[in-house]
Design an enzyme around this catalytic site. Structure first.
Site, mmCIF file in Angstrom:
data_model
loop_
_atom_site.group_PDB
_atom_site.id
_atom_site.type_symbol
_atom_site.label_atom_id
_atom_site.label_comp_id
_atom_site.label_asym_id
_atom_site.label_seq_id
_atom_site.Cartn_x
_atom_site.Cartn_y
_atom_site.Cartn_z
ATOM 1 N N ASN A 215 0.903 -1.122 0.028
ATOM 2 C CA ASN A 215 0.170 -0.073 -0.240
ATOM 3 C C ASN A 215 0.916 1.185 -0.115
ATOM 4 O O ASN A 215 2.290 1.187 0.021
ATOM 5 C CB ASN A 215 -0.973 -0.012 1.130
ATOM 6 C CG ASN A 215 -0.336 -0.013 2.716
ATOM 7 O OD1 ASN A 215 0.626 0.623 2.748
ATOM 8 N ND2 ASN A 215 -0.870 -0.788 3.650
ATOM 9 N N GLU A 218 3.353 1.567 2.956
ATOM 10 C CA GLU A 218 4.354 0.534 2.942
ATOM 11 C C GLU A 218 5.599 0.963 1.878
ATOM 12 O O GLU A 218 6.611 0.490 1.973
ATOM 13 C CB GLU A 218 3.862 -0.872 2.624
ATOM 14 C CG GLU A 218 3.164 -1.567 3.861
ATOM 15 C CD GLU A 218 2.257 -2.509 3.432
ATOM 16 O OE1 GLU A 218 1.440 -3.114 4.246
ATOM 17 O OE2 GLU A 218 2.043 -2.747 2.230
ATOM 18 N N ASP A 286 -5.092 -8.328 1.982
ATOM 19 C CA ASP A 286 -5.144 -9.980 1.592
ATOM 20 C C ASP A 286 -5.702 -10.187 0.311
ATOM 21 O O ASP A 286 -5.515 -11.051 -0.170
ATOM 22 C CB ASP A 286 -5.401 -10.494 2.880
ATOM 23 C CG ASP A 286 -4.690 -10.422 4.101
ATOM 24 O OD1 ASP A 286 -3.355 -10.293 3.864
ATOM 25 O OD2 ASP A 286 -5.049 -10.353 5.250
#
Length: 341
Positions: A215, A218, A286
């Site tokens: 993301n 990150e 996920d």
């Protein structure tokens, strides 16, 4: 072909590809956690301390971390093959039982007697006629030790020989140590099957994967910089793609959708497939990684895979908690999505 036309074509191919996800065997390697939920109704303030008293309503457990990625692969029609560690404790038993309840082979879940299973307990509360919201989280557990790494590598070698793709689900608890990462990345490359890295803290260590799914936070963290603009995100995405020597990278950007980077240096932005209120983004990463690697395993190109993953994420963020999306729901989301760049 104009950008909008390419995305519309990708959407149509993605819609036709949803059924092709069925039966694809995905090795899900990473940190398997137990998520525990305690739900209560807020009634009054305590006279003992300035805290709200909750009347207990329910409690349940679910798979967390790589376990949630496993749930998503299964829900989308794939066949997950889990690889990871849990402790020799009640919580570890809970992880194994939840996997088995889904009909999932647990031969790749090893037990570490030296560490407790990582467990996250969430307290959800609300008034009588209000939605329950998370008010507190209690974490238990720490990084897994090195005593079982050799066992993990041996199991990884055995399992990777019979899968269609590898998904790394790294939540920072050291299951995916360097020997395990190297073994699986090299095996995937030698077998010419896709691999996808979804890593919260150490994405730069997954050099050689096919695709990564950070993301925006990150992405900024792994490069050690602040991303203030679209231009900053584009520059950082190209830099990390080169660092990883990956074929592609998909950066998830919340309300701004996704940015898809490919080796040729192109960056394509994809608007969110869902408009309006978002109920909960828990576990959406996920879902993106699971749908993306399944689509790649089914033979789609990266843009089609990203469009399909975007639609799958649009389903789960409309629900509370770590949710999953079924193939029919993804197909309907793709059908309803007015694609725009």
């Amino acid at each position: 072909m104009a950008p909008d036309d390419r995305l519309k074509r990708a959407r149509e191919v993605a819609r036709r590809s949803v059924d092709a996800l069925a039966g694809r065997r995905i090795l899900v390697a990473g940190d398997f956690l137990l998520d525990r939920y305690v739900v209560g109704r807020s009634t009054r303030l305590s006279r003992e301390a300035p805290v709200v008293i909750l009347e207990h309503e329910s409690a349940h457990t679910n798979l967390g971390g790589a376990g949630n990625a496993t749930r998503n692969v299964l829900a989308l029609g794939g066949e997950p093959v889990p690889l990871g560690l849990v402790g020799e404790d009640r919580e570890g038993n809970g992880v194994v039982e939840l996997l088995r309840a889904g009909g999932i082979d647990t031969s790749g879940i090893l037990r570490d007697p030296e560490r407790p299973t990582v467990t996250k307990t969430r307290i959800l509360a609300g008034a009588a006629n209000a939605a329950r919201q998370q008010v507190l989280r209690i974490d238990k557990g720490e990084e897994y030790g090195s005593s079982r790494i050799d066992h993990l590598v041996r199991r990884a070698r055995a399992l990777v020989s019979d899968v269609d793709a590898v998904l790394f689900s790294d939540y920072g608890y050291s299951t995916l140590s360097s020997p395990v990462r190297s073994c699986l990345i090299q095996a995937a490359r030698s077998r010419n099957i896709p691999s996808c890295a979804d890593s919260r803290y150490q994405l730069s260590e997954f050099q050689g994967v096919t695709v990564a799914t950070p993301n925006e936070e990150e992405l900024a963290g792994v490069l050690g910089r602040v991303l203030r603009s679209d231009a900053d995100v584009t520059a950082a995405g190209k830099e990390l793609l080169s660092l990883l020597n990956a074929r592609a990278m998909v950066v998830t950007r919340g309300s701004r959708g996704m940015s898809v980077f490919v080796r040729a240096g192109h960056c394509r932005n994809i608007a969110p497939a869902r408009e309006g209120e978002v109920a909960d983004v828990t576990g959406a990463g996920d879902t993106v990684a699971s749908a993306l690697v399944l689509a790649l395993a089914a033979g789609t190109d990266i843009l089609v895979a990203a469009v399909l993953a975007n639609a799958a994420a649009s389903v789960v963020i409309g629900r509370r908690g770590a949710a999953t999306a079924a193939p029919g729901e993804v197909a309907r989301a793709l059908e309803a999505w007015p694609v725009r760049a």
